[in-house]
Write a protein that holds these residues in place. Structure first.
Motif, PDB file in Angstrom:
ATOM      1  N   THR A  88      -8.590  -1.748 -16.839  1.00 28.64           N
ATOM      2  CA  THR A  88      -7.835  -3.230 -16.364  1.00 28.64           C
ATOM      3  C   THR A  88      -9.199  -4.594 -16.821  1.00 28.64           C
ATOM      4  N   LEU A  89      -8.036  -5.292 -16.128  1.00 32.13           N
ATOM      5  CA  LEU A  89      -8.790  -6.709 -15.852  1.00 32.13           C
ATOM      6  C   LEU A  89     -10.205  -6.959 -15.242  1.00 32.13           C
ATOM      7  N   PHE A  90     -10.382  -5.944 -14.707  1.00 35.42           N
ATOM      8  CA  PHE A  90     -11.478  -5.894 -13.527  1.00 35.42           C
ATOM      9  C   PHE A  90     -12.840  -5.631 -14.160  1.00 35.42           C
ATOM     10  N   THR A  91     -12.860  -5.450 -16.203  1.00 40.74           N
ATOM     11  CA  THR A  91     -13.339  -5.019 -16.788  1.00 40.74           C
ATOM     12  C   THR A  91     -14.423  -6.447 -17.012  1.00 40.74           C
ATOM     13  N   ARG A  92     -13.301  -7.674 -16.860  1.00 40.08           N
ATOM     14  CA  ARG A  92     -14.479  -9.034 -16.816  1.00 40.08           C
ATOM     15  C   ARG A  92     -15.592  -8.904 -16.455  1.00 40.08           C
ATOM     16  N   PHE A  93     -15.481  -8.297 -15.394  1.00 42.31           N
ATOM     17  CA  PHE A  93     -16.548  -8.206 -14.533  1.00 42.31           C
ATOM     18  C   PHE A  93     -18.237  -7.890 -15.212  1.00 42.31           C
ATOM     19  N   ARG A  94     -17.925  -6.786 -15.612  1.00 42.61           N
ATOM     20  CA  ARG A  94     -18.444  -5.767 -15.923  1.00 42.61           C
ATOM     21  C   ARG A  94     -20.205  -6.839 -16.759  1.00 42.61           C
ATOM     22  N   VAL A  95     -21.245  -6.431 -15.942  1.00 44.69           N
ATOM     23  CA  VAL A  95     -22.398  -7.805 -16.365  1.00 44.69           C
ATOM     24  C   VAL A  95     -23.987  -5.857 -15.973  1.00 44.69           C
ATOM     25  N   GLU A  96     -24.530  -6.554 -16.478  1.00 47.73           N
ATOM     26  CA  GLU A  96     -26.260  -5.291 -17.307  1.00 47.73           C
ATOM     27  C   GLU A  96     -26.421  -5.389 -15.405  1.00 47.73           C
ATOM     28  N   MET A  97     -27.434  -4.009 -15.177  1.00 45.18           N
ATOM     29  CA  MET A  97     -28.122  -3.582 -14.124  1.00 45.18           C
ATOM     30  C   MET A  97     -29.059  -4.622 -14.264  1.00 45.18           C
ATOM     31  N   GLN A  98     -29.988  -5.404 -13.205  1.00 45.50           N
ATOM     32  CA  GLN A  98     -31.204  -5.099 -13.214  1.00 45.50           C
ATOM     33  C   GLN A  98     -32.166  -4.109 -12.664  1.00 45.50           C
ATOM     34  N   ASP A  99     -33.395  -5.230 -13.279  1.00 46.88           N
ATOM     35  CA  ASP A  99     -34.238  -3.474 -12.893  1.00 46.88           C
ATOM     36  C   ASP A  99     -34.601  -3.682 -11.777  1.00 46.88           C
ATOM     37  N   GLU A 100     -34.405  -4.440 -10.879  1.00 40.82           N
ATOM     38  CA  GLU A 100     -35.119  -4.283  -9.257  1.00 40.82           C
ATOM     39  C   GLU A 100     -33.557  -3.327  -8.052  1.00 40.82           C
ATOM     40  N   GLU A 101     -32.194  -3.494  -9.016  1.00 43.89           N
ATOM     41  CA  GLU A 101     -31.761  -2.859  -8.886  1.00 43.89           C
ATOM     42  C   GLU A 101     -31.715  -1.148  -9.077  1.00 43.89           C
ATOM     43  N   LEU A 102     -31.663  -0.740 -10.145  1.00 48.48           N
ATOM     44  CA  LEU A 102     -32.353   0.008 -10.699  1.00 48.48           C
ATOM     45  C   LEU A 102     -33.285   1.277  -9.539  1.00 48.48           C
ATOM     46  N   GLU A 103     -34.424   0.176  -9.404  1.00 43.17           N
ATOM     47  CA  GLU A 103     -35.723   0.917  -8.743  1.00 43.17           C
ATOM     48  C   GLU A 103     -34.847   1.172  -6.549  1.00 43.17           C
ATOM     49  N   ALA A 104     -34.198   0.002  -6.901  1.00 41.43           N
ATOM     50  CA  ALA A 104     -33.531  -0.261  -4.861  1.00 41.43           C
ATOM     51  C   ALA A 104     -32.925   0.997  -5.079  1.00 41.43           C
ATOM     52  N   CYS A 105     -31.765   1.973  -6.534  1.00 42.15           N
ATOM     53  CA  CYS A 105     -31.688   3.000  -5.972  1.00 42.15           C
ATOM     54  C   CYS A 105     -32.226   4.177  -6.264  1.00 42.15           C
ATOM     55  N   ARG A 106     -32.933   4.566  -6.908  1.00 43.39           N
ATOM     56  CA  ARG A 106     -34.077   5.192  -6.609  1.00 43.39           C
ATOM     57  C   ARG A 106     -34.339   5.836  -5.373  1.00 43.39           C
ATOM     58  N   ALA A 107     -35.457   4.776  -5.492  1.00 39.68           N
ATOM     59  CA  ALA A 107     -36.320   4.599  -3.737  1.00 39.68           C
ATOM     60  C   ALA A 107     -34.799   4.888  -2.368  1.00 39.68           C
ATOM     61  N   ALA A 108     -33.937   4.322  -2.433  1.00 34.12           N
ATOM     62  CA  ALA A 108     -33.538   4.559  -1.480  1.00 34.12           C
ATOM     63  C   ALA A 108     -32.761   6.331  -1.625  1.00 34.12           C
ATOM     64  N   PHE A 109     -32.863   6.758  -3.018  1.00 35.56           N
ATOM     65  CA  PHE A 109     -31.937   8.750  -2.890  1.00 35.56           C
ATOM     66  C   PHE A 109     -32.980   9.657  -3.427  1.00 35.56           C
ATOM     67  N   ALA A 110     -34.219   8.724  -2.635  1.00 43.28           N
ATOM     68  CA  ALA A 110     -35.542   9.686  -3.713  1.00 43.28           C
ATOM     69  C   ALA A 110     -36.106  10.504  -2.643  1.00 43.28           C
ATOM     70  N   LYS A 111     -35.762  11.121  -1.796  1.00 41.57           N
ATOM     71  CA  LYS A 111     -36.374  11.668  -0.726  1.00 41.57           C
ATOM     72  C   LYS A 111     -34.277  13.217  -0.382  1.00 41.57           C
ATOM     73  N   ASP A 112     -32.972  12.564  -1.023  1.00 43.02           N
ATOM     74  CA  ASP A 112     -32.193  13.731  -1.053  1.00 43.02           C
ATOM     75  C   ASP A 112     -32.599  14.568  -2.110  1.00 43.02           C
ATOM     76  N   ASP A 113     -31.883  15.846  -1.488  1.00 39.49           N
ATOM     77  CA  ASP A 113     -32.013  16.625  -2.514  1.00 39.49           C
ATOM     78  C   ASP A 113     -31.251  16.013  -3.697  1.00 39.49           C
ATOM     79  N   ASP A 114     -30.209  15.396  -3.900  1.00 41.55           N
ATOM     80  CA  ASP A 114     -29.955  15.248  -5.264  1.00 41.55           C
ATOM     81  C   ASP A 114     -30.688  13.855  -6.487  1.00 41.55           C
TER      82      ASP A 114
END
Length: 530
Positions: A88-114
Motif C-alpha cells: 500500500t502507500l505505507f511503502t512510502r516509509f521504507r528506509v535503510e536499517m542503521q547499523d546500530e539498530e541491527l546490532e541492538a537486535c542482535r544483542a537483544a535476542f542473543a540469549k534466546d533459543d532462536d
C-alpha cells in the motif's frame, strides 16, 4: 503570444491570495494561504462543503453499524500486516536499517533459543525499516495511548519482505513473541498517523504557495497559469478549512465532533506537519533519512532519489509522472523558454523568485530556465495534485480499512515480550465510539471523491496548436499508463479485509455490464478536492 501587464489580465487583478507563515507553527510548517478568494470559497461550499454536510446527516447510522461489526476485532494477522506494509502507500516509509539498530537486535535476542538464527539473518540478510519515532511527539487523550515504533523487515530468499521485529518505545518484540500482536497494532497506528500528518500534508500545504502565487503573479494567458488552473480550483479553500476551520479534525477539540477519530489535540498533532516539512534531525534524536526536509524537486516515487520506494505503488506514481506528465510539460516548457522577444519568460523568472522564497527546494529565478527544470516544476505540481494525492487517498481508504488504521488505542503498549496476545487480552483496543468516529471520518475525509471533470477529462486552454496536440497526446499517454498497470482484484469477504476491487486507482470508471465496479468519484481526480 504577448504578455499583457494590465491588472485586468491577472485573475485577481494582482490582488489575489498570497502565502504567509503558519499561525500554529511558523518555524516548521509550510506557509499557509489565509485569505481565500470569495469565488473559491463559494465553489468549495457548493461542492465539497455540501458533501460534508450530507455525510454528517446521512452516514452516522452506517458508522454505528460498522462500529458494532468491529466489536470483536482482535488485531491483524502477521500475513495481513505484511501485506498492508508492503503493498500500500505505507511503502512510502521504507528506509535503510542503521547499523546500530541491527546490532541492538542482535544483542537483544542473543540469549534466546532462536537468537542465533536471528543473528545470522541480521548479519547476512537484507533488512529495511519503517520508522515512526515521531509518534512520541503526540500527547494522547485521556484513556488512550501512543508509542513510537520501528518496524524491521527481512527480505527472504524469494524476495518477499517479512516483518521479523517491531520496536515499541524501545522494546524489541519478535514475530514469535506473544506481544507481537499488540506491537503490530501500534505499528499500524504509527503508519496511519505518519500518512495523515507527515507525508500526505506535504502533498497539500506546500502546493498552496504555488497555487496562490501562480494565480496572483502570472497573467491568465501565460501557459503555466493555463496548465495549473484546472489542478488548483478547490485546494486553497479546502486546505484552509483543514488547517483553520473550527470543525476540522486537525484544528479542533477531538471530543467536539462525532467524526474526529484522532488521539491528541490539534496543536500537538500539527507538530507532525513540521516533521514532514522542516524534517527531523539526528541532533533531535531521529533518523534524518526517515524524516527528510521537504524538497519540492524530489517528490516521492520509485526513482533514484527513493531507492527503497520501488514497490508497486511507487512504480505506479513514477510511471504516470515519467510517461505522461513530464513529456507534456517538456513541450510546454520549451515553448515558454523559446519566447525570446516576449516577457513570458520574465514572468516565469519572477514567479520562480517568489516561490523559491516560500517553498523549500523550489528553483530560483536563475535556475528555472536551466535544462528540464521548468518542465519538472510543472509536471510535479500537476502530478502531485492529481495522481499522487488521489492515489494516497485511494490506497489509504480502499486498501486499509478504518479499523486497521488503529487511530485510537486504549490498551497500553507492551512492556515485555511475553504479554497477553491480542485475542486473550482483557483490555479493549478501542471503544465503540472510537470506531464510529473512524468509520465516519473514513467516509467523509479519507475516501476518494473525484469531482467532474476527473484527470482524464481535463482540458487546457493553451494558445498554440502544437501545445494543443501535446495536450491530446498527454491524455493518450495517461490511458496507456492506466492500461499497463490497472488490474481487477477480488474484494475480500472478511469484514476487516481490503475493500479494493482494483490494484490501484483507475483513470476511468469501471463497469461490469450494468453494474458499476468502480464509480466515477473513485477515479483519479483533476485536483486536490478531498
Amino acid at each position: 503570444m504577448k504578455m499583457n501587464d494590465l491588472p485586468d489580465q491577472f485573475l485577481y487583478a494582482r490582488k489575489g491570495p498570497w502565502p504567509q507563515p503558519s499561525p500554529s507553527h511558523p518555524l516548521i510548517c509550510a506557509d499557509e494561504v489565509l485569505n481565500i478568494p470569495p469565488m473559491e470559497e463559494l465553489l468549495f461550499n457548493e461542492t465539497i462543503g455540501a458533501r460534508y454536510l450530507k455525510a454528517r446527516v446521512g452516514y452516522p447510522a452506517y458508522a454505528a453499524q460498522y462500529a458494532a461489526s468491529m466489536a470483536g476485532w482482535r488485531g491483524v494477522t502477521a500475513e495481513r500486516f505484511n501485506q498492508i506494509m508492503t503493498e500500500t502507500l505505507f511503502t512510502r516509509f521504507r528506509v535503510e536499517m542503521q547499523d546500530e539498530e541491527l546490532e541492538a537486535c542482535r544483542a537483544a535476542f542473543a540469549k534466546d533459543d532462536d537468537g542465533p538464527e536471528l543473528g545470522k539473518a541480521l548479519e547476512t540478510g537484507t533488512w529495511t525499516k519503517y520508522d515512526f519515532s515521531a509518534m512520541k511527539k503526540i500527547v494522547p487523550l485521556d484513556g488512550m495511548h501512543v508509542a513510537p515504533t520501528k518496524v524491521y523487515f527481512e527480505e527472504d530468499a524469494t524476495g518477499r519482505n517479512l516483518c521479523r521485529v517491531i520496536e515499541v518505545d524501545g522494546l524489541l518484540v519478535r514475530d514469535t513473541d506473544s506481544s507481537f500482536g499488540i506491537a503490530m497494532v501500534y505499528a499500524l497506528q504509527g503508519a496511519s498517523y505518519h500518512v495523515l500528518f507527515v507525508v500526505h500534508p506535504a502533498l497539500h500545504f506546500p502546493m498552496n504557495s504555488v497555487n496562490a502565487i501562480t494565480k496572483t503573479a502570472l497573467p491568465m494567458n501565460h501557459p503555466i497559469f493555463q496548465m495549473f488552473l484546472p489542478h488548483s480550483a478547490y485546494s486553497l479553500a479546502l486546505d484552509n478549512a483543514v488547517l483553520e476551520s473550527a470543525e476540522s479534525v486537525v484544528n479542533n477539540n477531538a471530543q467536539g465532533t462525532r467524526f474526529d477519530p484522532l488521539t491528541g489535540n490539534a496543536y500537538n498533532l500539527k507538530l507532525l506537519f513540521g516533521a514532514g516539512y522542516a524534517g527531523l534531525t539526528e541532533r533531535e534524536g531521529y533518523d534524518p533519512r526517515a524524516y527528510p526536509r521537504y524538497n519540492y524537486m524530489k517528490p516521492q516515487m520509485a526513482d533514484s532519489e527513493h531507492p527503497l520506494f520501488h514497490s508497486f505503488y511507487g512504480t505506479w506514481l513514477a510511471r504516470y509522472y515519467e510517461e505522461a506528465f513530464l513529456p507534456f510539460c517538456k513541450i510546454v516548457a520549451d515553448y515558454i523558454k523559446d519566447s525570446a522577444n516576449d516577457p513570458m519568460m520574465e514572468y516565469t523568472r519572477l514567479w520562480a523568485k517568489y516561490l523559491h522564497t516560500h517553498v523549500h527546494g523550489f528553483p530560483n529565478a536563475d535556475q528555472i530556465g536551466e535544462g528540464d527544470t521548468l518542465a519538472k516544476v510543472m509536471a510535479i505540481y500537476m502530478w502531485n495534485a492529481s495522481v499522487s494525492h488521489g492515489g494516497d487517498h485511494w490506497s489509504f481508504s480502499n486498501q486499509i480499512t478504518a479499523v486497521e488504521k488503529c487511530l485510537r488505542i486504549r490498551r497500553p503498549p507492551p512492556k515485555t515480550r511475553t504479554e497477553a496476545e491480542v485475542d486473550n487480552a482483557k483490555e479493549r483496543i478501542f471503544s465503540p465510539n472510537d470506531m464510529q468516529r473512524a468509520a465516519l471520518c473514513q467516509y467523509m475525509f479519507f475516501q476518494a471523491w473525484a469531482i467532474e471533470p476527473n484527470l482524464f477529462e481535463t482540458r487546457y486552454a493553451l494558445p498554440d496548436y502544437g501545445l494543443q496536440q501535446a495536450a491530446k497526446a498527454f491524455t493518450e499517454n495517461l490511458s496507456a499508463v492506466n492500461a499497463g498497470l490497472l488490474q481487477r482484484v477480488a474484494p475480500s469477504t472478511s469484514p476487516d479485509g481490503p475493500s479494493a476491487v482494483t490494484n490501484c486507482q483507475p483513470l476511468h470508471p469501471i463497469m461490469d455490464g450494468d453494474t458499476t465496479i468502480v464509480p466515477y468519484e473513485r477515479t483519479i481526480p483533476q485536483s486536490i478536492q478531498y
